[in-house]
Design a protein around this motif. Sequence first.
Motif, mmCIF file in Angstrom:
data_model
loop_
_atom_site.group_PDB
_atom_site.id
_atom_site.type_symbol
_atom_site.label_atom_id
_atom_site.label_comp_id
_atom_site.label_asym_id
_atom_site.label_seq_id
_atom_site.Cartn_x
_atom_site.Cartn_y
_atom_site.Cartn_z
ATOM 1 N N SER A 271 0.831 -1.213 0.000
ATOM 2 C CA SER A 271 0.000 0.000 0.000
ATOM 3 C C SER A 271 0.863 1.259 0.000
ATOM 4 C CB SER A 271 -0.926 -0.006 1.221
ATOM 5 O OG SER A 271 -1.773 -1.135 1.191
ATOM 6 N N ASP B 169 -5.731 1.199 -4.009
ATOM 7 C CA ASP B 169 -5.464 0.164 -3.014
ATOM 8 C C ASP B 169 -6.788 -0.581 -2.844
ATOM 9 O OD1 ASP B 169 -3.430 -0.484 -0.466
ATOM 10 O OD2 ASP B 169 -5.540 -0.903 -0.119
ATOM 11 N N ASP C 153 -7.895 -2.813 -0.858
ATOM 12 C CA ASP C 153 -8.452 -2.891 0.498
ATOM 13 C C ASP C 153 -9.234 -1.614 0.832
ATOM 14 O OD1 ASP C 153 -7.690 -5.418 1.349
ATOM 15 O OD2 ASP C 153 -5.743 -4.747 2.055
#
Length: 183
Positions: A6, A22, A24
């Motif tokens: 990240s 990213d 997530d």
Amino acid sequence: MGAGKSSVGKRVAKALGVPFTDTDRVVVREHGPIPRLFAERGEPVFRELEAEAVRRALAAGGVVSLGGGAVLHPATRAALADAHVVLLTVTAEAVAGRIAGSDRPLIASGGIAAWQAILDERLPVYTELADVVLDTSRRPMSRVADDVVAWVRAAAARPDAATSAPADAVGTSTPTTSDEGAP
Ligand SMILES: Nc1ncnc2c1ncn2[C@@H]1O[C@H](COP(=O)(O)OP(=O)(O)O)[C@@H](O)[C@H]1O
Ligand SMILES: O=C(O)C1=C[C@@H](OP(=O)(O)O)[C@@H](O)[C@H](O)C1
Ligand SMILES: [Mg+2]
């Protein structure tokens, strides 16, 4: 988990002047915190939501930082065939401080032992998918990002270069040159 996907991915995208995703963060934005998703809906549901986020991010292009388990989904493994895939690795020793106090559900109770077990299990998949492996254990994030940028530029200049934008996928650690642990 903890290799720097990240953090480094964001720097790489900035240096290349391309979008950054990213996955997530996309899942969290759309469905809530990852620990809660694991607890209330289970890992298989998280993996489906994650795979959909990855699919859209890769289609949009730019640099994509995956969660360490994203490659467990077959659709994601297939989609990465068209991307430049960078595997970031880190030793257990180096990652310990980075993941201390982490709320990542798969290592919340098992700590570094759980992290290592997950890495050992996934490493064959990671290495199979990776176009290049960079170890982050003893290099600051900015230097790792510089290395990724240099590799991407060289890869893009090769005649057989993949047509899609670079994907900063996977990242973890393993014990030798690079990934001394990979989740
Ligand atoms: N090369 C590095 N050296 C030292 N700390 C790092 C490095 N890369 C990442 N970190 C730190 O480790 C933690 C995890 O990084 P992160 O980018 O979230 O990893 P990942 O996305 O692979 O799980 C963060 O606190 C980050 O600042
Ligand atoms: O390895 C995994 O299964 C996971 C890694 C995490 O992302 P990072 O690898 O960015 O920490 C996050 O997707 C989730 O906690 C599951
Ligand atoms: Mg991450």
